[in-house]
Scaffold this motif. Structure first.
Motif, mmCIF file in Angstrom:
data_model
loop_
_atom_site.group_PDB
_atom_site.id
_atom_site.type_symbol
_atom_site.label_atom_id
_atom_site.label_comp_id
_atom_site.label_asym_id
_atom_site.label_seq_id
_atom_site.Cartn_x
_atom_site.Cartn_y
_atom_site.Cartn_z
ATOM 1 N N GLU A 66 56.460 23.672 42.042
ATOM 2 C CA GLU A 66 55.382 25.019 42.368
ATOM 3 C C GLU A 66 54.240 24.458 42.695
ATOM 4 O O GLU A 66 53.748 23.335 42.593
ATOM 5 C CB GLU A 66 55.334 25.309 40.575
ATOM 6 N N LEU A 67 53.679 25.120 43.618
ATOM 7 C CA LEU A 67 52.251 24.951 44.366
ATOM 8 C C LEU A 67 51.267 25.670 43.730
ATOM 9 O O LEU A 67 51.511 27.007 44.136
ATOM 10 C CB LEU A 67 52.438 24.661 45.604
ATOM 11 N N GLY A 68 50.123 25.587 43.215
ATOM 12 C CA GLY A 68 49.104 26.507 43.315
ATOM 13 C C GLY A 68 48.151 26.527 44.907
ATOM 14 O O GLY A 68 48.329 25.444 45.437
ATOM 15 N N LEU A 69 48.135 27.822 45.004
ATOM 16 C CA LEU A 69 47.378 27.955 46.212
ATOM 17 C C LEU A 69 45.693 27.942 46.198
ATOM 18 O O LEU A 69 45.303 28.843 45.346
ATOM 19 C CB LEU A 69 47.807 29.436 46.694
ATOM 20 N N VAL A 70 45.201 27.040 46.867
ATOM 21 C CA VAL A 70 43.787 26.813 46.643
ATOM 22 C C VAL A 70 43.036 26.498 48.063
ATOM 23 O O VAL A 70 43.611 26.262 48.946
ATOM 24 C CB VAL A 70 43.646 25.485 45.824
ATOM 25 N N ASP A 71 41.766 26.447 47.918
ATOM 26 C CA ASP A 71 40.991 25.932 49.035
ATOM 27 C C ASP A 71 40.610 24.632 48.948
ATOM 28 O O ASP A 71 39.817 24.009 48.148
ATOM 29 C CB ASP A 71 39.829 26.962 49.133
ATOM 30 N N ARG A 72 41.257 23.665 49.842
ATOM 31 C CA ARG A 72 41.062 22.074 49.995
ATOM 32 C C ARG A 72 40.465 21.954 51.234
ATOM 33 O O ARG A 72 40.633 20.838 51.615
ATOM 34 C CB ARG A 72 42.332 21.454 49.564
ATOM 35 N N ALA A 73 39.908 22.777 51.851
ATOM 36 C CA ALA A 73 39.490 22.672 53.374
ATOM 37 C C ALA A 73 38.372 21.259 53.421
ATOM 38 O O ALA A 73 38.517 20.716 54.427
ATOM 39 C CB ALA A 73 38.440 23.862 53.739
ATOM 40 N N GLY A 79 35.687 20.340 35.205
ATOM 41 C CA GLY A 79 35.708 21.147 34.107
ATOM 42 C C GLY A 79 35.556 22.602 34.026
ATOM 43 O O GLY A 79 35.651 23.477 33.186
ATOM 44 N N HIS A 80 35.439 23.048 35.451
ATOM 45 C CA HIS A 80 35.396 24.534 35.472
ATOM 46 C C HIS A 80 36.684 25.163 35.831
ATOM 47 O O HIS A 80 37.516 24.804 36.523
ATOM 48 C CB HIS A 80 34.734 24.640 36.897
ATOM 49 N N PRO A 81 36.916 26.395 34.704
ATOM 50 C CA PRO A 81 38.127 26.801 34.973
ATOM 51 C C PRO A 81 38.381 27.944 36.322
ATOM 52 O O PRO A 81 37.261 28.273 36.544
ATOM 53 C CB PRO A 81 38.078 27.858 33.717
ATOM 54 N N HIS A 82 39.400 27.862 36.772
ATOM 55 C CA HIS A 82 39.765 28.757 37.846
ATOM 56 C C HIS A 82 41.143 29.474 37.903
ATOM 57 O O HIS A 82 42.080 28.829 37.172
ATOM 58 C CB HIS A 82 39.837 27.876 39.212
ATOM 59 N N ASP A 83 41.291 30.767 38.114
ATOM 60 C CA ASP A 83 42.561 31.250 38.183
ATOM 61 C C ASP A 83 43.294 30.835 39.435
ATOM 62 O O ASP A 83 42.779 30.705 40.501
ATOM 63 C CB ASP A 83 42.384 32.953 38.118
#
Length: 183
Positions: free
Chosen positions: A135-142, A113-117
């Motif tokens: 479309e792909l969101g660029l995130v840290d999924r390490a 539930g935490h918002p992220h840009d």
């Protein structure tokens, strides 16, 4: 008692080559008829615009958008972004450097539930013989096992997810582990 559909083998098993042949026939029929292609909850996809032949992706019907694990994210002038994609968990040196246009920016909520840009970019994806722009969101999924998430917008309308099976479109060929050099 055998039936023509099973060819006398195990009950429910398609005639002519086992599971792999049955999956290939079903894939070809779905593509030809315009029906939805059934994919497993985990599959390998290609991102050919970026030279990525195979990357592990998890289908997540609970997520609206798709996401890609990236490192060294750097915004560039002119609404562009540079980033690295690590395509393999086993080979940290398997990195593809990408420069792409920013399609849009959005605010998303995590599963907690935490918002992220998030920065979104567009590219071509190939899954099961179907090619589409996503479309792909660029995130840290390490810390996640799969480098990529396929959300509903990517999966609709071509794909139907079978949550009980993985790799319905085929597993990657096994690569032997390289032993560490002798000391």
């Amino acid at each position: 008692m055998s039936t023509p559909a099973t060819g006398g083998g195990r009950a429910g098993r398609p005639k002519g080559g086992g599971r792999a042949a049955a999956v290939e026939r079903a894939r070809a029929e779905a593509l030809a008829s315009g029906e939805m292609l059934v994919v497993g909850w985990r599959e390998y996809v290609a991102l050919p615009d970026w030279g990525i032949e195979r990357i592990l992706a998890k289908s997540d019907t609970g997520a609206a958008s798709s996401a890609l694990d990236v490192g060294h994210l750097e915004e560039l002038p002119g609404d562009r972004v540079a980033f690295d994609v690590v395509t393999s968990r086993r080979r940290e040196d398997a990195i593809v450097h990408v420069v792409a246009d920013i399609v849009r920016r959005t605010r998303v909520r995590s599963s907690l539930g935490h918002p992220h840009d998030r920065i979104l970019v567009a590219t071509t994806m190939v899954l099961g013989g179907i090619t589409k722009t996503i479309e792909l969101g660029l995130v840290d999924r390490a810390r996640m096992r799969c480098r990529m998430l396929l959300g509903r917008r990517t999966l609709q309308p071509e794909f139907l997810v079978d949550s009980g099976h993985a790799y319905l479109l085929g597993r990657r060929p096994r690569t032997p582990r390289v032993p560490p050099p002798a000391s």
